[in-house]
Design a protein around this motif. Sequence first.
Motif, PDB file in Angstrom:
ATOM      1  N   THR A   5       0.831  -1.203   0.000  1.00 42.28           N
ATOM      2  CA  THR A   5       0.000   0.000   0.000  1.00 42.28           C
ATOM      3  C   THR A   5       0.866   1.253   0.000  1.00 42.28           C
ATOM      4  O   THR A   5       2.053   1.224   0.324  1.00 42.28           O
ATOM      5  N   THR A   6       0.240   2.355  -0.409  1.00 39.96           N
ATOM      6  CA  THR A   6       0.952   3.633  -0.439  1.00 39.96           C
ATOM      7  C   THR A   6       1.537   3.958   0.936  1.00 39.96           C
ATOM      8  O   THR A   6       2.682   4.401   1.068  1.00 39.96           O
ATOM      9  N   ARG A   7       0.746   3.734   1.938  1.00 38.32           N
ATOM     10  CA  ARG A   7       1.204   4.020   3.298  1.00 38.32           C
ATOM     11  C   ARG A   7       2.450   3.214   3.648  1.00 38.32           C
ATOM     12  O   ARG A   7       3.432   3.749   4.183  1.00 38.32           O
ATOM     13  N   ASP A   8       2.427   1.924   3.325  1.00 46.02           N
ATOM     14  CA  ASP A   8       3.584   1.079   3.633  1.00 46.02           C
ATOM     15  C   ASP A   8       4.810   1.488   2.831  1.00 46.02           C
ATOM     16  O   ASP A   8       5.939   1.444   3.334  1.00 46.02           O
ATOM     17  N   SER A  41      -0.752  12.379  -0.914  1.00 41.86           N
ATOM     18  CA  SER A  41      -1.089  11.160  -0.173  1.00 41.86           C
ATOM     19  C   SER A  41      -0.357  11.091   1.161  1.00 41.86           C
ATOM     20  O   SER A  41      -0.870  10.571   2.148  1.00 41.86           O
ATOM     21  N   HIS A  45      -2.197  10.310   4.721  1.00 41.12           N
ATOM     22  CA  HIS A  45      -1.934   9.200   5.638  1.00 41.12           C
ATOM     23  C   HIS A  45      -1.269   9.665   6.927  1.00 41.12           C
ATOM     24  O   HIS A  45      -1.432   9.041   7.976  1.00 41.12           O
TER      25      HIS A  45
END
Lengths: 192, 192
Positions: A5-8, A41, A45
């Motif tokens: 994911t983008t967050r990861d 993003s 987040h």
Amino acid sequence: MAKPTTRDRLVGATAELFRVSGYHATSVKAIVERAEAPFGSMYHHFPGGKEELGAAAITTSGLAYGDLIDLFFGDDVTDLVEATNAFFAGAAWTLTESDYADACPIATVALEVASTNEDLRRATSTVFDDWITRASARFVQHGIAPDQAPRLARGLIMLLEGAFLLCRAGRTTEPMADAQAVAVAEVSRLLA
Amino acid sequence: MAKPTTRDRLVGATAELFRVSGYHATSVKAIVERAEAPFGSMYHHFPGGKEELGAAAITTSGLAYGDLIDLFFGDDVTDLVEATNAFFAGAAWTLTESDYADACPIATVALEVASTNEDLRRATSTVFDDWITRASARFVQHGIAPDQAPRLARGLIMLLEGAFLLCRAGRTTEPMADAQAVAVAEVSRLLA
DNA sequence: CTTGTACTAGAGTGATCGCTCTAGCAAAGG
DNA sequence: CCTTTGCTAGAGCGATCACTCTAGTACAAG
């Protein structure tokens, strides 16, 4: 394997950059570029910005690095001295393989923020405490007296961190070998 | 006592800020303000800018810090174990007195620049080498075998640096006491 | 379908970065 | 005296900093 994911990806990219350059030399722009994430993003987040993302990177990479303790001093270890040798030898190998870039994921940041950012300082402290707790439990499991295990755990971590510092500064693994010798002597002493 | 020269004040102010915040978090503006020096004077004395001033601060403060080795392990020392105890106890005392700000003058910068700035990396490496050389000579003087002295010197410095890291991160001197115990055990072992 | 939520996307913000530049001052040499 | 040299002094430069803002997209719920 699926794309994380983008967050990861943001957390991972931050951790990688922190390890090599530390906190202040790592720009948000560099993070989002490495993570291949859009700029907006990141602030979606992590509304707390660079500091919140930094804290997440410290915690995540720190705890992941702690898994190495269970790997090297796990259930299948029969000789604690031998495991200690392997632990330091592995650190030396990683250093040379990465051209002295891949050492402790949080030490640089920890020193940078220790006196200037209380939230990040606590994040680094929590990680170190986790390592000490895990190592202590493993040492007890392998024959170290419970009242001596935390001291030994801290001793080995301090030797490792000091060795990372000297090895990276001098671009040599000689200090790591010396740290290994001291660590093995200490382990042997406490096993006797 | 006479006011130090502008150049010396610049180097001193840089070293103080490096110790607490590291290289990248220390701005040129903050340096000249603390040094009470005009902005232009900095670039007169250090045409190479922040990097040249930083190298001077690393070298100067690093070598000055090395004088502590001769202070704690000097000619008048009769018991190396006792001197080792005093050395680590002194480090712990300085940490608490300075609210965990006053530790190694170059460690933070050394980790920051190890993989990103070759000139500054060399400056930090030279300082560490100086410490090891001086400590080794003192240890030989006090009964350590010459072929073991450099290993012991590196071992004690690594323990000290690792302890600084854990103490500053956790705001406790407990790791320093553990480092002291390991150091004393190692000194005793090599004296036997 | 409509609506709402989660996330992507990047242009644009003021502040601060290291640094350059010109001008002026103080003391020594002639 | 005048000139030179070493240093002081700070305004101002372009670049980059962390961050905000608005707009658009994807998808699940109703």
